[in-house]
Design a protein around this motif. Structure first.
Motif, short mmCIF file in Angstrom:
data_model
loop_
_atom_site.label_atom_id
_atom_site.label_comp_id
_atom_site.label_asym_id
_atom_site.label_seq_id
_atom_site.Cartn_x
_atom_site.Cartn_y
_atom_site.Cartn_z
N THR A 170 12.97 -4.12 -8.46
CA THR A 170 12.26 -4.27 -7.25
C THR A 170 13.09 -4.74 -6.20
O THR A 170 14.13 -5.24 -6.19
CB THR A 170 11.34 -5.69 -7.60
N PHE A 171 12.52 -4.14 -4.93
CA PHE A 171 13.13 -4.40 -3.84
C PHE A 171 11.97 -4.90 -3.05
O PHE A 171 10.80 -4.49 -2.63
CB PHE A 171 13.47 -3.06 -3.19
N VAL A 172 12.21 -6.24 -2.38
CA VAL A 172 11.08 -7.29 -1.93
C VAL A 172 11.72 -7.58 -0.26
O VAL A 172 12.91 -7.30 -0.03
CB VAL A 172 10.79 -8.53 -2.47
N PRO A 173 10.86 -7.65 0.37
CA PRO A 173 10.71 -7.85 1.83
C PRO A 173 11.09 -9.60 2.09
O PRO A 173 10.46 -10.36 1.55
CB PRO A 173 9.56 -7.56 2.53
N ASP A 174 11.64 -9.92 3.40
CA ASP A 174 11.68 -11.28 3.79
C ASP A 174 12.06 -12.42 3.06
O ASP A 174 11.88 -13.26 3.17
CB ASP A 174 10.10 -11.52 4.19
N GLU A 175 13.21 -12.11 2.12
CA GLU A 175 13.65 -13.16 1.44
C GLU A 175 14.27 -14.25 2.26
O GLU A 175 14.31 -15.43 2.23
CB GLU A 175 14.75 -12.42 0.44
N CYS A 193 1.69 -3.61 -1.16
CA CYS A 193 1.79 -4.66 -0.07
C CYS A 193 0.75 -5.93 -0.28
O CYS A 193 -0.41 -5.91 0.05
CB CYS A 193 1.49 -4.04 1.02
N PRO A 194 1.62 -7.06 -0.93
CA PRO A 194 0.76 -8.05 -1.71
C PRO A 194 -0.10 -8.86 -0.41
O PRO A 194 -1.02 -9.58 -0.71
CB PRO A 194 1.69 -8.92 -2.26
N ALA A 195 0.53 -9.01 0.65
CA ALA A 195 -0.14 -9.88 1.87
C ALA A 195 -0.38 -8.92 3.20
O ALA A 195 -1.57 -9.08 3.55
CB ALA A 195 0.93 -10.84 2.18
N VAL A 196 0.59 -8.24 3.71
CA VAL A 196 0.08 -7.45 4.87
C VAL A 196 1.10 -6.21 4.71
O VAL A 196 2.05 -6.16 3.80
CB VAL A 196 0.65 -7.98 6.32
N LYS A 197 0.64 -5.16 5.23
CA LYS A 197 0.97 -3.48 5.17
C LYS A 197 2.53 -3.58 5.61
O LYS A 197 3.14 -2.95 5.13
CB LYS A 197 0.07 -2.59 5.65
N ASN A 253 16.08 -7.57 -9.54
CA ASN A 253 15.56 -7.85 -8.04
C ASN A 253 16.42 -7.95 -7.20
O ASN A 253 17.55 -8.29 -7.14
CB ASN A 253 14.57 -9.10 -8.16
N SER A 254 16.09 -7.25 -6.15
CA SER A 254 16.79 -7.39 -4.90
C SER A 254 16.11 -7.49 -3.67
O SER A 254 14.71 -7.27 -3.53
CB SER A 254 18.07 -6.53 -4.77
N GLY A 309 6.12 -11.95 0.94
CA GLY A 309 6.65 -10.72 0.00
C GLY A 309 6.46 -11.26 -1.34
O GLY A 309 5.56 -11.32 -1.95
N MET A 310 7.58 -11.69 -2.08
CA MET A 310 7.69 -11.89 -3.43
C MET A 310 6.78 -13.10 -3.81
O MET A 310 6.20 -13.04 -5.02
CB MET A 310 9.02 -12.42 -3.90
N ALA A 311 6.49 -14.16 -2.95
CA ALA A 311 5.73 -15.20 -3.20
C ALA A 311 4.36 -14.83 -3.40
O ALA A 311 3.51 -15.38 -4.20
CB ALA A 311 5.69 -16.24 -2.12
N GLU A 312 3.97 -13.95 -2.76
CA GLU A 312 2.53 -13.22 -2.72
C GLU A 312 2.51 -12.10 -4.12
O GLU A 312 1.47 -12.13 -4.71
CB GLU A 312 2.03 -12.61 -1.50
N PHE A 313 3.62 -11.48 -4.15
CA PHE A 313 3.55 -10.39 -5.24
C PHE A 313 3.37 -10.79 -6.56
O PHE A 313 2.80 -10.40 -7.32
CB PHE A 313 4.91 -9.78 -5.11
N VAL A 314 3.98 -11.95 -6.88
CA VAL A 314 3.56 -12.76 -8.22
C VAL A 314 2.38 -13.10 -8.53
O VAL A 314 1.98 -13.51 -9.75
CB VAL A 314 4.71 -13.79 -8.50
#
Length: 391
Positions: A142-147, A52-56, A78-79, A154-159
């Motif tokens: 990878t399965f990301v949220p909020d695309e 959870c890179p930003a919030v849970k 990725n999806s 989501g991905m913007a913080e994960f990277v």
């Protein structure tokens, strides 16, 4: 082929289970998606991490297939887990029922954008593992949220995380689009998304008067200018058959608010525009044009870009990109599946986008989204071949 036969197919069952999870905006609870992915990874004997890179409430799920040479740059498949809102009355099937009709069409939000890709990756890995294949490079699914709302949490913080850096990513496969013909489209670039918010202040007063410099007059002026620009892009699509939607800039008014009652001229209107800018557009000149239009309208307009992506160069599709060479070799082997190319995905690493589902209308966020079961299964086979030659 009857719907009954498709319903007995194991890969179709998995796909439909995922589609039935209503991970729909706004206020998504991703818990069911995470649990579904964990079960799938367990069935494949693969470990799962949840970050959870930003919030849970915005988890990134990573399924890892360890390579024989894990020191090599890894591959991401990725999806995204989220889907856009639905208007149920516009659907002939319940949007999260994943119904199959007698033609083998599966109806659900997410069939094209983009739950299909996530489960196709897993289906391809299932086939590869069953054949005894072991990748040289590590594969991260990878399965990301909020695309669908920009992925800022989501991905913007994960990277930015240490977890991502330790993944040592060299190449990514990501989202593409269906094809209405027998050609599969490969996406090598992404239009730049800007979300423009205008707060238009003006003279307020009684509705019986012709007041100067009202918020409504200013809104009308700017809206007309943006609409004229939009029409120029529509005409370009009509007049030049070599151009497609990925080559033009789209501008759409998506939200409008303001006013207090019907006989009062309000002091403020607020308008939000969704823009997808062509990678050939002069971004500096375009922003200046918007600001000039706001001044010409009478000023007093607050300009805010709630999302303003920077330009990202297209992924190279030549001999300088070893991943492209491998992918092209795979595509050449898949001679029965013709491929075309146009704009699509961007990323910090080399990335290409693909949704290997053809003979299917491109519905994107439309109502009654569906895919053909046989085309979906064929796509799993395509990913199997592509993945096996990327390593």
């Amino acid at each position: 082929m009857s719907a009954e036969k498709w319903e007995d197919n194991e890969e179709i069952k998995i796909f439909r289970e995922y589609l039935r999870i209503p991970s729909v905006h706004p206020d998504i609870d991703y818990t069911a998606c995470v649990e579904f992915i964990k079960r799938q990874a367990d069935s494949l004997g693969l470990p799962v991490d949840v970050v959870c890179p930003a919030v849970k409430s915005k988890p990134v799920v990573i399924v890892k297939w360890l390579g024989e040479q894990p020191e090599l740059p890894s591959i991401i498949l990725n999806s995204h887990m989220d889907v856009v809102p639905v208007f149920s009355e516009k659907w002939t099937h319940e949007p999260f029922s994943a119904d199959i009709d007698e033609q083998g069409r599966i109806f659900a939000r997410g069939t094209q954008d983009m739950k299909s890709v996530g489960t196709q990756y897993l289906g391809a890995i299932r086939l590869l593992k069953a054949s005894g294949f072991q990748p040289k490079r590590t594969v991260h699914v990878t399965f990301v949220p909020d695309e669908e709302i920009g992925g800022s949490l989501g991905m913007a913080e994960f990277v930015k995380t240490d977890f991502y850096k330790q993944m040592n990513v060299g190449f990514s496969l990501d989202e593409g689009g269906t094809s209405a013909s027998d050609v599969h489209h490969l996406f090598y670039a992404e239009r730049i998304r800007w979300v423009l918010k205008l707060k238009l202040g003006g003279t307020a007063g009684h509705g019986s008067l012709l007041l100067p410099n009202t918020a409504g007059v200013k809104l009308n002026y700017v809206l007309n200018k943006l609409s004229e620009f939009r029409e120029s892009q529509v005409q370009r699509l009509i007049n030049d058959k070599s151009v497609n939607i990925g080559d033009v800039t789209t501008v759409n008014l998506t939200q409008l608010s303001g006013g207090v009652q019907s006989n009062v001229v309000p002091p403020l209107f607020e308008a939000i525009f969704d823009m997808r800018l062509s990678i050939t557009l002069d971004l500096v000149a375009f922003e200046k044009q918007i600001r000039d239009w706001c001044e010409e309208a009478g000023g007093g307009i607050q300009i805010e870009f709630t999302q303003k992506e920077a330009y990202v160069a297209p992924t190279k599709m030549d001999d300088s990109n070893p991943y492209w060479i491998a992918l092209k070799a795979a595509i050449d082997e898949l001679s029965s599946y013709p491929f075309g190319r146009y704009s699509g995905v961007n990323a910090a690493c080399a990335a290409l986008g693909l949704l290997p589902i053809n003979h299917t209308p491109i519905l994107l966020h439309n109502h009654n989204k569906c895919v053909q079961a046989d085309s979906y299964l064929q796509g799993i086979g395509i990913y199997k071949e592509l993945i096996s030659l990327l390593y």
